[in-house]
Design an enzyme around this catalytic site. Structure first.
Site, PDB file in Angstrom:
ATOM      1  N   GLU A   1       0.357   5.857  -0.868  1.00  0.00           N
ATOM      2  CA  GLU A   1      -0.604   6.956  -0.683  1.00  0.00           C
ATOM      3  C   GLU A   1      -1.768   6.892  -1.673  1.00  0.00           C
ATOM      4  O   GLU A   1      -2.856   7.386  -1.372  1.00  0.00           O
ATOM      5  CB  GLU A   1       0.110   8.312  -0.798  1.00  0.00           C
ATOM      6  CG  GLU A   1       0.582   8.861   0.522  1.00  0.00           C
ATOM      7  CD  GLU A   1      -0.532   9.018   1.572  1.00  0.00           C
ATOM      8  OE1 GLU A   1      -1.604   9.564   1.244  1.00  0.00           O
ATOM      9  OE2 GLU A   1      -0.339   8.584   2.712  1.00  0.00           O
ATOM     10  N   GLY A   2      -1.539   6.314  -2.863  1.00  0.00           N
ATOM     11  CA  GLY A   2      -2.643   6.175  -3.826  1.00  0.00           C
ATOM     12  C   GLY A   2      -3.745   5.302  -3.241  1.00  0.00           C
ATOM     13  O   GLY A   2      -4.927   5.665  -3.241  1.00  0.00           O
ATOM     14  N   HIS A   3      -3.344   4.143  -2.715  1.00  0.00           N
ATOM     15  CA  HIS A   3      -4.326   3.260  -2.077  1.00  0.00           C
ATOM     16  C   HIS A   3      -4.992   3.969  -0.891  1.00  0.00           C
ATOM     17  O   HIS A   3      -6.197   3.884  -0.698  1.00  0.00           O
ATOM     18  CB  HIS A   3      -3.645   1.991  -1.536  1.00  0.00           C
ATOM     19  CG  HIS A   3      -2.982   1.141  -2.576  1.00  0.00           C
ATOM     20  ND1 HIS A   3      -1.619   0.965  -2.628  1.00  0.00           N
ATOM     21  CD2 HIS A   3      -3.491   0.393  -3.584  1.00  0.00           C
ATOM     22  CE1 HIS A   3      -1.315   0.159  -3.617  1.00  0.00           C
ATOM     23  NE2 HIS A   3      -2.427  -0.205  -4.226  1.00  0.00           N
TER      24      HIS A   3
ATOM     25  N   LEU B   1       0.815  -1.217   0.000  1.00  0.00           N
ATOM     26  CA  LEU B   1       0.000   0.000   0.000  1.00  0.00           C
ATOM     27  C   LEU B   1       0.849   1.267   0.000  1.00  0.00           C
ATOM     28  O   LEU B   1       1.850   1.365   0.699  1.00  0.00           O
ATOM     29  CB  LEU B   1      -0.928  -0.004   1.221  1.00  0.00           C
ATOM     30  CG  LEU B   1      -1.902  -1.180   1.308  1.00  0.00           C
ATOM     31  CD1 LEU B   1      -2.811  -1.021   2.524  1.00  0.00           C
ATOM     32  CD2 LEU B   1      -2.734  -1.336   0.036  1.00  0.00           C
TER      33      LEU B   1
ATOM     34  N   GLN C   1      -4.924 -12.466 -12.710  1.00  0.00           N
ATOM     35  CA  GLN C   1      -4.750 -11.270 -13.534  1.00  0.00           C
ATOM     36  C   GLN C   1      -3.301 -11.024 -13.933  1.00  0.00           C
ATOM     37  O   GLN C   1      -2.983 -10.002 -14.525  1.00  0.00           O
ATOM     38  CB  GLN C   1      -5.360 -10.046 -12.862  1.00  0.00           C
ATOM     39  CG  GLN C   1      -4.632  -9.543 -11.633  1.00  0.00           C
ATOM     40  CD  GLN C   1      -5.423  -8.445 -10.949  1.00  0.00           C
ATOM     41  OE1 GLN C   1      -6.447  -8.697 -10.338  1.00  0.00           O
ATOM     42  NE2 GLN C   1      -4.958  -7.205 -11.051  1.00  0.00           N
TER      43      GLN C   1
ATOM     44  N   GLY D   1      -9.140   3.343  -8.473  1.00  0.00           N
ATOM     45  CA  GLY D   1      -8.350   4.484  -8.916  1.00  0.00           C
ATOM     46  C   GLY D   1      -8.430   4.702 -10.418  1.00  0.00           C
ATOM     47  O   GLY D   1      -8.443   3.751 -11.195  1.00  0.00           O
TER      48      GLY D   1
HETATM   49  P1  AMP Z   1      -3.479  -2.284  -7.009  1.00  0.00           P
HETATM   50  O1  AMP Z   1      -3.084  -2.662  -5.620  1.00  0.00           O
HETATM   51  O2  AMP Z   1      -2.367  -1.791  -7.837  1.00  0.00           O
HETATM   52  O3  AMP Z   1      -4.334  -3.335  -7.657  1.00  0.00           O
HETATM   53  O4  AMP Z   1      -4.431  -1.030  -6.835  1.00  0.00           O
HETATM   54  C1  AMP Z   1      -5.553  -1.056  -6.005  1.00  0.00           C
HETATM   55  C2  AMP Z   1      -6.386   0.163  -6.271  1.00  0.00           C
HETATM   56  O5  AMP Z   1      -5.629   1.337  -5.995  1.00  0.00           O
HETATM   57  C3  AMP Z   1      -6.854   0.256  -7.731  1.00  0.00           C
HETATM   58  O6  AMP Z   1      -8.190   0.727  -7.763  1.00  0.00           O
HETATM   59  C4  AMP Z   1      -5.890   1.252  -8.305  1.00  0.00           C
HETATM   60  O7  AMP Z   1      -6.410   1.963  -9.411  1.00  0.00           O
HETATM   61  C5  AMP Z   1      -5.697   2.187  -7.119  1.00  0.00           C
HETATM   62  N1  AMP Z   1      -4.453   2.938  -7.272  1.00  0.00           N
HETATM   63  C6  AMP Z   1      -3.216   2.431  -7.544  1.00  0.00           C
HETATM   64  N2  AMP Z   1      -2.326   3.437  -7.676  1.00  0.00           N
HETATM   65  C7  AMP Z   1      -3.018   4.591  -7.496  1.00  0.00           C
HETATM   66  C8  AMP Z   1      -2.668   5.972  -7.524  1.00  0.00           C
HETATM   67  N3  AMP Z   1      -1.423   6.374  -7.761  1.00  0.00           N
HETATM   68  N4  AMP Z   1      -3.633   6.889  -7.303  1.00  0.00           N
HETATM   69  C9  AMP Z   1      -4.918   6.508  -7.064  1.00  0.00           C
HETATM   70  N5  AMP Z   1      -5.310   5.215  -7.024  1.00  0.00           N
HETATM   71  C10 AMP Z   1      -4.381   4.274  -7.236  1.00  0.00           C
END
Ligand code: AMP
Length: 299
Positions: free
Chosen positions: A45-47, A43, A71, A157
């Site tokens: 900051e985006g998450h 995780l 996936q 995201g």
């Molecule tokens: P992931 O763990 O990469 O599958 O991402 C989980 C969720 O976090 C997904 O909905 C992504 O689109 C979102 N996410 C990943 N990176 C970012 C980011 N930089 N800004 C906003 N959301 C993000």
């Protein structure tokens, strides 16, 4: 000397669908709204921005952490995907998240599992071309996570814009009750979109990485002012490679609402790209905010 602040209690870690169902059923019976934030962990900051939005919008938040083998189309990518469950739990503790759902692969796909959820149209091209089977894997796991948590809202995201479109289509088509909330991309100060894959970059690659976002932003600004789309795309591809990326997998203009391919800026649109730094594949996208110019594509 003041006593150290007590660490916030971590989220309860749940590993089975049955447990998650029991918890969310009790919440729903209590009249609480439920928000789910699906993640693959590591995780950042985006998450956490998704989690904060979920907390602001719903009464009860579940974060899911599942590195979904379905996936990944490259075994090496799956094997090297960062796994940091303890640290992830600490970050969620700081935000007061009560439940972290971390199922095993055999809990999600027990022996005999035979169902595949496949969304046509929006899953084609872009990441769908370079990663065969990827969006079937996403659609299948998201269906399971939404049904397992019975969430009222799910937060995704825009960073993974095609994924967001696939999930929106899936939920509409299958009349699922969960409402999908798209959340803006969180970036580093130099413009690089936060991604769990960024930790795999060497210092030299990390220095080059923001060039993709920069090229997308620059091309989007030109296109918004009426510049020719294919020329702007060519220039952006060239800028990314000249900056030090090894390869641009795709860079395309697509319609914002259905991802239809566009060769001129005639309707609200997004520029989306995937590019490689060594064996690290990064993706990004930017909206083109201005209204399409009258003479779009003519310059
Ligand atoms: P992931 O763990 O990469 O599958 O991402 C989980 C969720 O976090 C997904 O909905 C992504 O689109 C979102 N996410 C990943 N990176 C970012 C980011 N930089 N800004 C906003 N959301 C993000």
């Amino acid at each position: 000397m003041a006593a150290p602040e007590p660490r916030p209690a971590g989220p309860k870690i749940i590993r089975t669908v049955a447990q998650v169902r029991a918890i969310t059923t009790a919440w729903a019976q209590n009249g609480d709204t439920i928000g789910v934030v699906p993640t693959m962990g590591a995780l950042h900051e985006g998450h956490l921005s998704l989690v904060r939005l979920a907390k602001a919008r719903t009464d009860r938040v579940i974060v899911t952490l599942f590195v979904n083998p379905k996936q990944f189309n490259r075994q090496a990518d799956l094997a090297s995907y960062p796994r940091t469950e303890d640290r992830d739990a600490q970050k969620l503790a700081a935000l007061g998240v009560p439940i972290l759902f971390c199922p095993s692969a055999s809990e999600m796909y027990p022996e005999g599992f035979s169902t595949n959820v496949s969304v046509a149209g929006v899953s084609e091209g872009l990441c769908g071309a370079g990663r065969p089977g990827h969006f079937d894997g996403v659609a299948t796991v998201v269906t399971k996570l939404l049904l397992s948590t019975m969430a009222d809202f799910a937060f995704f995201g825009e960073k993974d814009f095609q994924q967001l479109m696939v999930v929106r289509r899936l939920v509409d088509d299958l009349n699922m009750a969960t409402r999908i909330v798209g959340c803006p991309t969180v970036r580093e100060p130099d413009g690089l979109a936060l991604s769990s894959r960024n930790v795999k970059l060497t210092p030299d690659q990390r220095a080059v990485a923001p060039a993709m976002a920069e090229a997308l932003r620059h091309a989007a600004a030109k296109i918004a002012k009426g510049a020719n789309v294919p020329d702007s795309i060519d220039a952006a591809r060239q800028a990314i490679v000249e900056a030090g990326y090894d390869n641009v997998e795709y860079l395309e203009l697509r319609a914002e609402d259905n991802l239809q391919k566009l060769s001129a800026f005639t309707r609200p649109a997004r520029l989306l790209a995937a590019a490689w730094l060594g064996d690290v594949r990064l993706i990004d996208n930017v909206p083109i905010n201005d209204e399409p110019a009258q003479n779009a594509g003519q310059k």
